[in-house]
Motif scaffolding. Structure first.
Motif, short mmCIF file in Angstrom:
data_model
loop_
_atom_site.label_atom_id
_atom_site.label_comp_id
_atom_site.label_asym_id
_atom_site.label_seq_id
_atom_site.Cartn_x
_atom_site.Cartn_y
_atom_site.Cartn_z
N GLY A 115 0.83 -1.22 0.00
CA GLY A 115 0.00 0.00 0.00
C GLY A 115 0.86 1.25 0.00
O GLY A 115 0.58 2.22 -0.71
N GLU A 116 1.92 1.24 0.81
CA GLU A 116 2.84 2.40 0.84
C GLU A 116 3.50 2.58 -0.52
O GLU A 116 3.63 3.70 -1.01
CB GLU A 116 3.89 2.19 1.93
N ASN A 117 3.95 1.46 -1.12
CA ASN A 117 4.58 1.55 -2.44
C ASN A 117 3.60 2.07 -3.48
O ASN A 117 3.99 2.85 -4.36
CB ASN A 117 5.13 0.19 -2.86
N SER A 119 1.10 4.08 -2.93
CA SER A 119 0.92 5.52 -2.68
C SER A 119 2.08 6.31 -3.28
O SER A 119 1.88 7.35 -3.94
CB SER A 119 0.84 5.80 -1.18
N ARG A 120 3.31 5.83 -3.07
CA ARG A 120 4.47 6.50 -3.66
C ARG A 120 4.39 6.48 -5.19
O ARG A 120 4.70 7.47 -5.86
CB ARG A 120 5.76 5.83 -3.21
N SER A 121 3.96 5.31 -5.72
CA SER A 121 3.85 5.21 -7.19
C SER A 121 2.82 6.20 -7.73
O SER A 121 3.06 6.84 -8.77
CB SER A 121 3.44 3.79 -7.59
N ARG A 122 1.70 6.36 -7.03
CA ARG A 122 0.69 7.32 -7.48
C ARG A 122 1.24 8.74 -7.46
O ARG A 122 1.01 9.53 -8.40
CB ARG A 122 -0.55 7.24 -6.56
N LYS A 123 1.98 9.08 -6.41
CA LYS A 123 2.58 10.42 -6.33
C LYS A 123 3.54 10.64 -7.48
O LYS A 123 3.56 11.71 -8.10
CB LYS A 123 3.31 10.59 -4.99
#
Length: 161
Positions: A115-117, A119-123
């Motif tokens: 999930g964290e990855n 989120s970073r990918s979306r950013k």
């Protein structure tokens, strides 16, 4: 009660029965001391038979009690064996549930990291999209400026004479 004891008891009762049948006739024929002796012998035989019967019934009760105790002991042993087996099964299940809990915890941790990855990918994707739009706008402005300059040069060269 064994067969031998039963036969002994049966024989005693048979002889007592035979004596009882003959006692009234003997008692009528005899008088005084003889009659008292016959009655005394008869009473002794009856008390002896009652004692043997009582001992046999006590022995039978004792044997029956022993058998009941043995059956209860076997039942307790079976219950203990079943309890031990149930305890072992419970222990195995608890160990397996512990392993499954650890797997679920690791899976949850991986999902959190995923999930964290994401989120970073979306950013990063949003940032790249903004840059792309910015680059297109900048390129469009540059092309428009070049066209304006080219139009200005063409105007100055051909139309301004």
């Amino acid at each position: 009660m064994s067969t031998e004891e039963f036969e002994k008891l049966h024989e005693m009762y048979r002889s007592l029965y035979d004596e009882v049948k003959l006692t009234p006739e003997r008692a009528q024929r005899c008088q005084g001391e003889e009659r008292k002796r016959i009655v005394r012998d008869f009473d002794e035989r009856v008390s002896e038979a009652e004692e043997v019967t009582h001992l046999q019934s006590q022995r039978a009760l004792l044997i029956q009690g022993t058998e009941s105790l043995n059956n209860a002991s076997k039942s307790i042993e079976r219950s203990q064996w079943i309890a031990a087996e149930t305890d072992q099964i419970g222990t195995d299940i608890i160990e397996e549930l512990g392993e499954q809990r650890e797997q679920l915890d690791r899976t949850r941790d991986r999902l959190v990291h995923t999930g964290e990855n994401l989120s970073r990918s979306r950013k990063i994707m949003r940032a790249m999209s903004r840059r792309l739009v910015t680059n297109k706008l900048l390129l469009s402005v540059i092309i428009i400026m070049e066209l304006a300059i080219l139009a200005g040069v063409v105007y100055l060269k051909f139309f301004r004479k």
